[in-house]
Design a protein around this motif. Structure first.
Motif, PDB file in Angstrom:
ATOM      1  N   GLN A   6       0.845  -1.197   0.000  1.00  0.00           N
ATOM      2  CA  GLN A   6       0.000   0.000   0.000  1.00  0.00           C
ATOM      3  C   GLN A   6       0.878   1.242   0.000  1.00  0.00           C
ATOM      4  OE1 GLN A   6      -2.815  -1.759   3.492  1.00  0.00           O
ATOM      5  NE2 GLN A   6      -3.413   0.261   2.719  1.00  0.00           N
ATOM      6  N   PRO A   7       0.388   2.340  -0.590  1.00  0.00           N
ATOM      7  CA  PRO A   7       1.138   3.599  -0.473  1.00  0.00           C
ATOM      8  C   PRO A   7       1.070   4.072   0.971  1.00  0.00           C
ATOM      9  CG  PRO A   7      -0.997   3.987  -1.468  1.00  0.00           C
ATOM     10  CD  PRO A   7      -0.849   2.502  -1.352  1.00  0.00           C
ATOM     11  N   LYS A  16     -13.728  15.621  -2.480  1.00  0.00           N
ATOM     12  CA  LYS A  16     -13.128  14.909  -3.616  1.00  0.00           C
ATOM     13  C   LYS A  16     -13.123  13.409  -3.375  1.00  0.00           C
ATOM     14  CE  LYS A  16     -12.197  18.706  -5.836  1.00  0.00           C
ATOM     15  NZ  LYS A  16     -12.998  19.069  -7.052  1.00  0.00           N
ATOM     16  N   THR A  17     -12.565  12.684  -4.329  1.00  0.00           N
ATOM     17  CA  THR A  17     -12.513  11.218  -4.247  1.00  0.00           C
ATOM     18  C   THR A  17     -11.106  10.744  -3.908  1.00  0.00           C
ATOM     19  OG1 THR A  17     -14.315  10.960  -5.845  1.00  0.00           O
ATOM     20  CG2 THR A  17     -12.830   9.073  -5.538  1.00  0.00           C
ATOM     21  N   ALA A  18     -11.025   9.868  -2.905  1.00  0.00           N
ATOM     22  CA  ALA A  18      -9.748   9.259  -2.534  1.00  0.00           C
ATOM     23  C   ALA A  18      -9.704   7.819  -3.022  1.00  0.00           C
ATOM     24  CB  ALA A  18      -9.569   9.291  -1.021  1.00  0.00           C
ATOM     25  N   ARG A  19      -8.582   7.437  -3.563  1.00  0.00           N
ATOM     26  CA  ARG A  19      -8.383   6.052  -3.995  1.00  0.00           C
ATOM     27  C   ARG A  19      -7.134   5.505  -3.329  1.00  0.00           C
ATOM     28  NH1 ARG A  19     -10.372   8.822  -8.334  1.00  0.00           N
ATOM     29  NH2 ARG A  19     -12.304   7.987  -9.241  1.00  0.00           N
ATOM     30  N   ILE A  20      -7.294   4.417  -2.594  1.00  0.00           N
ATOM     31  CA  ILE A  20      -6.193   3.769  -1.887  1.00  0.00           C
ATOM     32  C   ILE A  20      -5.985   2.407  -2.502  1.00  0.00           C
ATOM     33  CG2 ILE A  20      -5.395   2.903   0.332  1.00  0.00           C
ATOM     34  CD1 ILE A  20      -7.187   5.051   1.654  1.00  0.00           C
ATOM     35  N   THR A  21      -4.776   2.155  -2.972  1.00  0.00           N
ATOM     36  CA  THR A  21      -4.502   0.904  -3.669  1.00  0.00           C
ATOM     37  C   THR A  21      -3.830  -0.122  -2.759  1.00  0.00           C
ATOM     38  OG1 THR A  21      -2.383   1.743  -4.457  1.00  0.00           O
ATOM     39  CG2 THR A  21      -4.305   2.044  -5.897  1.00  0.00           C
ATOM     40  N   CYS A  22      -3.968  -1.364  -3.158  1.00  0.00           N
ATOM     41  CA  CYS A  22      -3.382  -2.503  -2.451  1.00  0.00           C
ATOM     42  C   CYS A  22      -2.881  -3.462  -3.519  1.00  0.00           C
ATOM     43  CB  CYS A  22      -4.437  -3.150  -1.570  1.00  0.00           C
ATOM     44  SG  CYS A  22      -3.928  -4.642  -0.690  1.00  0.00           S
ATOM     45  N   GLY A  63     -15.284  -0.641  -3.176  1.00  0.00           N
ATOM     46  CA  GLY A  63     -14.041  -1.354  -3.446  1.00  0.00           C
ATOM     47  C   GLY A  63     -14.089  -2.075  -4.778  1.00  0.00           C
ATOM     48  N   SER A  64     -12.909  -2.321  -5.313  1.00  0.00           N
ATOM     49  CA  SER A  64     -12.784  -3.091  -6.543  1.00  0.00           C
ATOM     50  C   SER A  64     -11.502  -3.906  -6.478  1.00  0.00           C
ATOM     51  CB  SER A  64     -12.781  -2.172  -7.769  1.00  0.00           C
ATOM     52  OG  SER A  64     -11.667  -1.305  -7.734  1.00  0.00           O
ATOM     53  N   THR A  71      -8.556  -1.783  -4.974  1.00  0.00           N
ATOM     54  CA  THR A  71      -8.678  -0.359  -4.694  1.00  0.00           C
ATOM     55  C   THR A  71      -9.855  -0.079  -3.781  1.00  0.00           C
ATOM     56  OG1 THR A  71      -7.765   0.173  -6.883  1.00  0.00           O
ATOM     57  CG2 THR A  71      -8.916   1.936  -5.718  1.00  0.00           C
ATOM     58  N   LEU A  72      -9.592   0.715  -2.752  1.00  0.00           N
ATOM     59  CA  LEU A  72     -10.641   1.263  -1.900  1.00  0.00           C
ATOM     60  C   LEU A  72     -10.888   2.690  -2.367  1.00  0.00           C
ATOM     61  CD1 LEU A  72     -12.458   1.202   0.685  1.00  0.00           C
ATOM     62  CD2 LEU A  72     -10.476   2.111   1.916  1.00  0.00           C
ATOM     63  N   THR A  73     -12.139   2.985  -2.687  1.00  0.00           N
ATOM     64  CA  THR A  73     -12.500   4.322  -3.151  1.00  0.00           C
ATOM     65  C   THR A  73     -13.443   4.967  -2.147  1.00  0.00           C
ATOM     66  OG1 THR A  73     -12.285   3.641  -5.472  1.00  0.00           O
ATOM     67  CG2 THR A  73     -13.553   5.648  -5.019  1.00  0.00           C
ATOM     68  N   ILE A  74     -13.093   6.187  -1.755  1.00  0.00           N
ATOM     69  CA  ILE A  74     -13.940   6.949  -0.849  1.00  0.00           C
ATOM     70  C   ILE A  74     -14.385   8.200  -1.590  1.00  0.00           C
ATOM     71  CG2 ILE A  74     -14.157   7.981   1.442  1.00  0.00           C
ATOM     72  CD1 ILE A  74     -11.607   6.406   2.232  1.00  0.00           C
ATOM     73  N   SER A  75     -15.671   8.281  -1.867  1.00  0.00           N
ATOM     74  CA  SER A  75     -16.223   9.434  -2.602  1.00  0.00           C
ATOM     75  C   SER A  75     -16.644  10.515  -1.631  1.00  0.00           C
ATOM     76  CB  SER A  75     -17.426   8.979  -3.436  1.00  0.00           C
ATOM     77  OG  SER A  75     -17.067   7.916  -4.298  1.00  0.00           O
ATOM     78  N   ARG A  76     -16.650  11.731  -2.137  1.00  0.00           N
ATOM     79  CA  ARG A  76     -17.118  12.890  -1.314  1.00  0.00           C
ATOM     80  C   ARG A  76     -16.483  12.827   0.078  1.00  0.00           C
ATOM     81  NH1 ARG A  76     -21.118  10.423  -3.665  1.00  0.00           N
ATOM     82  NH2 ARG A  76     -22.045   9.632  -1.727  1.00  0.00           N
ATOM     83  N   VAL A  77     -15.170  12.825   0.085  1.00  0.00           N
ATOM     84  CA  VAL A  77     -14.410  12.640   1.333  1.00  0.00           C
ATOM     85  C   VAL A  77     -14.768  13.722   2.360  1.00  0.00           C
ATOM     86  CG1 VAL A  77     -12.077  12.821   2.295  1.00  0.00           C
ATOM     87  CG2 VAL A  77     -12.507  11.374   0.299  1.00  0.00           C
ATOM     88  N   GLU A  78     -14.882  13.260   3.605  1.00  0.00           N
ATOM     89  CA  GLU A  78     -15.185  14.145   4.741  1.00  0.00           C
ATOM     90  C   GLU A  78     -14.005  14.147   5.705  1.00  0.00           C
ATOM     91  OE1 GLU A  78     -18.672  12.483   6.447  1.00  0.00           O
ATOM     92  OE2 GLU A  78     -19.948  12.851   4.686  1.00  0.00           O
ATOM     93  N   ALA A  79     -13.958  15.160   6.548  1.00  0.00           N
ATOM     94  CA  ALA A  79     -12.877  15.247   7.529  1.00  0.00           C
ATOM     95  C   ALA A  79     -12.827  14.007   8.417  1.00  0.00           C
ATOM     96  CB  ALA A  79     -13.054  16.507   8.382  1.00  0.00           C
TER      97      ALA A  79
END
Lengths: 103, 119
Positions: A6-7, A16-22, A63-64, A71-79
């Motif tokens: 993982q990064p 915005k959208t966050a994408r976290i890869t594995c 996720g995908s 990839t974990l995708t988080i849309s409309r990211v919140e604090a």
């Protein structure tokens, strides 16, 4: 043994959208699960079997998994999404974790 | 309500033994795996091993085989993680966790037990 990469960090602005890869060798053939851990707290399951959401997890989390990358995708990211995120596969392996920073 | 309640924080000296516990409630304790996960200070999650309380089938991660013992007492719905001789490098937070059968993922976590080993 199987290695998940993982990064160390990902930064994203609110809304915005966050994408976290594995990454892992042929990870697309395995089931991948994702956990969120906030400081001082136990981890929480946010995605299981690549793309299923437990009850209570917002639809913003998805996720995908294909090929060598999940990839974990988080849309409309919140604090409140600021946390460490870990991927995991059945072989009892965790990724090293990604710190999500909300700018 | 499913709950995993772990024993309290421990401070030990190198060479001492220790057994920490994890009591499950709100579900059939013998029908789910219990896993143990280590998190060293400021570091990531490490899978230590799992046990199926129904028949005590136990599987260790290669990194922890021989270093710890995982056990369970189904009569009191409690799982254990045990060390015979602690080292300073065992200082960490230890989480127990529940895994649905044939799933591979953790759906519930304990609150964690902080183990500090220092002379």
């Amino acid at each position: 043994s199987y290695v998940l990469t993982q990064p160390p960090s990902v930064s994203v602005a609110p809304g915005k959208t966050a994408r976290i890869t594995c990454g892992g060798n042929n990870i697309g053939s395995k089931s991948v699960h994702w956990y969120q851990q906030k400081p001082g707290q136990a981890p929480v399951l946010v995605i299981y079997y690549d793309s299923d959401r437990p009850s209570g997890i917002p639809e913003r989390f998805s996720g995908s998994n294909s090929g060598n990358t999940a990839t974990l995708t988080i849309s409309r990211v919140e604090a409140g999404d600021e946390a460490d995120y870990y991927c995991q596969v059945w072989e009892g392996v965790f990724g090293g974790g990604t710190k999500l920073t909300v700018l | 309500e499913v709950q995993l309640v772990q024993s309290g924080a421990e401070v030990k000296k190198p060479g001492e033994s220790l057994k920490i516990s994890c009591k499950g409630s709100g579900y059939s304790f013998t029908s789910y795996w219990i896993g143990w996960v280590r998190q060293m200070p400021g570091k990531g999650l490490e899978w230590m091993g799992i046990i199926y309380p129904g028949d005590s089938d136990t599987r260790y991660s290669p990194s922890f085989q021989g270093q710890v013992t995982i056990s369970a007492d189904k009569s009191i719905s409690t799982a254990y993680l045990q060390w015979s001789s602690l080292k300073a490098s065992d200082t960490a937070m230890y989480y127990c966790a529940r895994l649905p059968p044939d799933s591979g993922f953790i759906d519930y976590w304990g609150q964690g037990t902080l183990v500090t080993v220092s002379s």
